[in-house]
Design a protein around this motif. Sequence first.
Motif, PDB file in Angstrom:
ATOM      1  N   SER A  93       1.097  -0.866   0.315  1.00 43.86           N
ATOM      2  CA  SER A  93      -0.047  -0.138  -0.044  1.00 43.86           C
ATOM      3  C   SER A  93       0.660   1.255  -0.154  1.00 43.86           C
ATOM      4  CB  SER A  93      -0.743   0.342   0.848  1.00 43.86           C
ATOM      5  OG  SER A  93      -1.381  -0.908   1.730  1.00 43.86           O
ATOM      6  N   GLN A  94       2.121   0.918   0.544  1.00 47.30           N
ATOM      7  CA  GLN A  94       2.667   2.424   0.877  1.00 47.30           C
ATOM      8  C   GLN A  94       3.903   2.772  -0.455  1.00 47.30           C
ATOM      9  OE1 GLN A  94       3.032   5.216   3.481  1.00 47.30           O
ATOM     10  NE2 GLN A  94       4.110   5.623   2.085  1.00 47.30           N
ATOM     11  N   PHE A  95       3.829   1.842  -0.820  1.00 44.61           N
ATOM     12  CA  PHE A  95       4.700   2.306  -2.081  1.00 44.61           C
ATOM     13  C   PHE A  95       4.855   1.630  -3.264  1.00 44.61           C
ATOM     14  CE2 PHE A  95       7.775   1.278   1.881  1.00 44.61           C
ATOM     15  CZ  PHE A  95       8.007   2.617   2.243  1.00 44.61           C
ATOM     16  N   GLY A  96       3.511   0.610  -3.022  1.00 42.48           N
ATOM     17  CA  GLY A  96       2.958   0.630  -4.625  1.00 42.48           C
ATOM     18  C   GLY A  96       1.620   1.166  -4.526  1.00 42.48           C
ATOM     19  N   VAL A  97       0.733   1.804  -4.117  1.00 40.19           N
ATOM     20  CA  VAL A  97      -0.596   2.215  -4.549  1.00 40.19           C
ATOM     21  C   VAL A  97      -0.472   3.526  -3.630  1.00 40.19           C
ATOM     22  CG1 VAL A  97      -2.832   2.817  -4.095  1.00 40.19           C
ATOM     23  CG2 VAL A  97      -1.877   0.801  -3.519  1.00 40.19           C
ATOM     24  N   ALA A  98       0.355   4.373  -2.591  1.00 40.21           N
ATOM     25  CA  ALA A  98       0.143   5.583  -1.748  1.00 40.21           C
ATOM     26  C   ALA A  98       0.657   6.750  -2.700  1.00 40.21           C
ATOM     27  CB  ALA A  98       0.710   5.413  -0.733  1.00 40.21           C
ATOM     28  N   PRO A  99       1.653   5.992  -3.873  1.00 37.63           N
ATOM     29  CA  PRO A  99       2.559   6.794  -4.807  1.00 37.63           C
ATOM     30  C   PRO A  99       1.598   6.824  -5.663  1.00 37.63           C
ATOM     31  CG  PRO A  99       4.233   5.636  -4.141  1.00 37.63           C
ATOM     32  CD  PRO A  99       2.655   5.354  -3.270  1.00 37.63           C
ATOM     33  N   ARG A 100       0.911   6.366  -6.178  1.00 36.06           N
ATOM     34  CA  ARG A 100      -0.361   6.285  -7.722  1.00 36.06           C
ATOM     35  C   ARG A 100      -1.394   7.782  -7.118  1.00 36.06           C
ATOM     36  NH1 ARG A 100       2.207   2.367  -8.633  1.00 36.06           N
ATOM     37  NH2 ARG A 100       2.876   1.061 -10.703  1.00 36.06           N
ATOM     38  N   ARG A 104      -2.520  11.131  -8.204  1.00 37.14           N
ATOM     39  CA  ARG A 104      -3.589  11.561  -8.894  1.00 37.14           C
ATOM     40  C   ARG A 104      -3.646  10.352 -10.235  1.00 37.14           C
ATOM     41  NH1 ARG A 104      -6.629  13.980  -5.398  1.00 37.14           N
ATOM     42  NH2 ARG A 104      -8.147  14.950  -7.449  1.00 37.14           N
ATOM     43  N   GLN A 105      -2.853   9.487 -10.167  1.00 38.30           N
ATOM     44  CA  GLN A 105      -2.636   8.828 -11.523  1.00 38.30           C
ATOM     45  C   GLN A 105      -4.450   7.518 -11.293  1.00 38.30           C
ATOM     46  OE1 GLN A 105       0.155   6.224 -11.438  1.00 38.30           O
ATOM     47  NE2 GLN A 105       0.024   5.319 -13.598  1.00 38.30           N
ATOM     48  N   ASP A 106      -5.258   8.346 -12.221  1.00 40.60           N
ATOM     49  CA  ASP A 106      -6.575   6.843 -11.806  1.00 40.60           C
ATOM     50  C   ASP A 106      -7.213   6.655 -10.889  1.00 40.60           C
ATOM     51  OD1 ASP A 106      -8.745   5.344 -12.701  1.00 40.60           O
ATOM     52  OD2 ASP A 106      -7.986   4.020 -13.823  1.00 40.60           O
ATOM     53  N   HIS A 111      -7.571   4.892  -5.165  1.00 38.11           N
ATOM     54  CA  HIS A 111      -7.952   4.555  -4.215  1.00 38.11           C
ATOM     55  C   HIS A 111      -9.286   3.680  -4.307  1.00 38.11           C
ATOM     56  CE1 HIS A 111     -10.721   6.216  -1.278  1.00 38.11           C
ATOM     57  NE2 HIS A 111     -10.005   7.047  -1.029  1.00 38.11           N
ATOM     58  N   SER A 112      -9.770   2.889  -4.564  1.00 37.65           N
ATOM     59  CA  SER A 112     -10.059   1.380  -4.099  1.00 37.65           C
ATOM     60  C   SER A 112      -9.391   0.588  -4.421  1.00 37.65           C
ATOM     61  CB  SER A 112     -11.187   1.559  -5.414  1.00 37.65           C
ATOM     62  OG  SER A 112     -12.344   2.700  -6.036  1.00 37.65           O
ATOM     63  N   MET A 117      -7.162  -2.816   0.159  1.00 38.01           N
ATOM     64  CA  MET A 117      -5.164  -2.882   1.204  1.00 38.01           C
ATOM     65  C   MET A 117      -5.700  -3.354   2.421  1.00 38.01           C
ATOM     66  SD  MET A 117      -3.117  -3.271  -2.298  1.00 38.01           S
ATOM     67  CE  MET A 117      -1.661  -3.604  -1.412  1.00 38.01           C
ATOM     68  N   TYR A 118      -6.374  -1.869   2.869  1.00 39.17           N
ATOM     69  CA  TYR A 118      -6.107  -1.277   3.952  1.00 39.17           C
ATOM     70  C   TYR A 118      -6.903  -2.267   4.931  1.00 39.17           C
ATOM     71  CZ  TYR A 118      -6.030   1.815   7.600  1.00 39.17           C
ATOM     72  OH  TYR A 118      -5.991   2.290   9.045  1.00 39.17           O
ATOM     73  N   LEU A 119      -8.473  -2.857   4.450  1.00 31.68           N
ATOM     74  CA  LEU A 119      -9.203  -2.801   4.822  1.00 31.68           C
ATOM     75  C   LEU A 119      -8.557  -4.743   5.378  1.00 31.68           C
ATOM     76  CD1 LEU A 119     -12.872  -2.666   3.488  1.00 31.68           C
ATOM     77  CD2 LEU A 119     -11.511  -1.480   5.647  1.00 31.68           C
ATOM     78  N   ALA A 120      -7.847  -4.738   4.210  1.00 27.81           N
ATOM     79  CA  ALA A 120      -7.829  -6.342   4.468  1.00 27.81           C
ATOM     80  C   ALA A 120      -6.182  -6.544   5.574  1.00 27.81           C
ATOM     81  CB  ALA A 120      -7.279  -7.303   3.337  1.00 27.81           C
TER      82      ALA A 120
END
Length: 149
Positions: A93-100, A104-106, A111-112, A117-120
């Motif tokens: 989440s931190q290094f793969g999703v958060a930078p996107r 503001r990439q898609d 965000h979904s 991933m946060y809920l998991a």
Amino acid sequence: MRTRLPALVAALWWGSLSTTGFLVVPLLFARLPSPAMAGNMAAQLFAAQTWVAVACGLVLLLISRQKQALAQEPWAQAAMVFILGGLLLALLSQFGVAPRIVARQDLRLWHSVGTVMYLAQWGCALAVLWRTLGAGPSRSAHQGEGPGA
């Protein structure tokens, strides 16, 4: 204390995820003047939360077996997949999703993905907490002991 430490660390992990994701971040979006300000602050909080998760996960891994023991502690055998899964989810989440999301990439997609991933990760931390609480000494072993034992 040694028998209660895994549950304390797991409680810190799960509680910090719960407080950050379900209380603090929603309050930011409700109270700050703009979604951009709330988003920037939320990103910083989620980054800090990642390091809390990593620290808790590493401590749990370190205490999962006694010194010079061949087998893991009973709680660790039941929780190991959730400890590793939660750590992996936090780092991804931190290094793969958060930078996107920050870029503001898609935004809707990432965000979904980040939310799932946060809920998991929250579920993994809850499973670890549950297993550390369930693997303690049985109540019958403490019969006859006074309060605060």
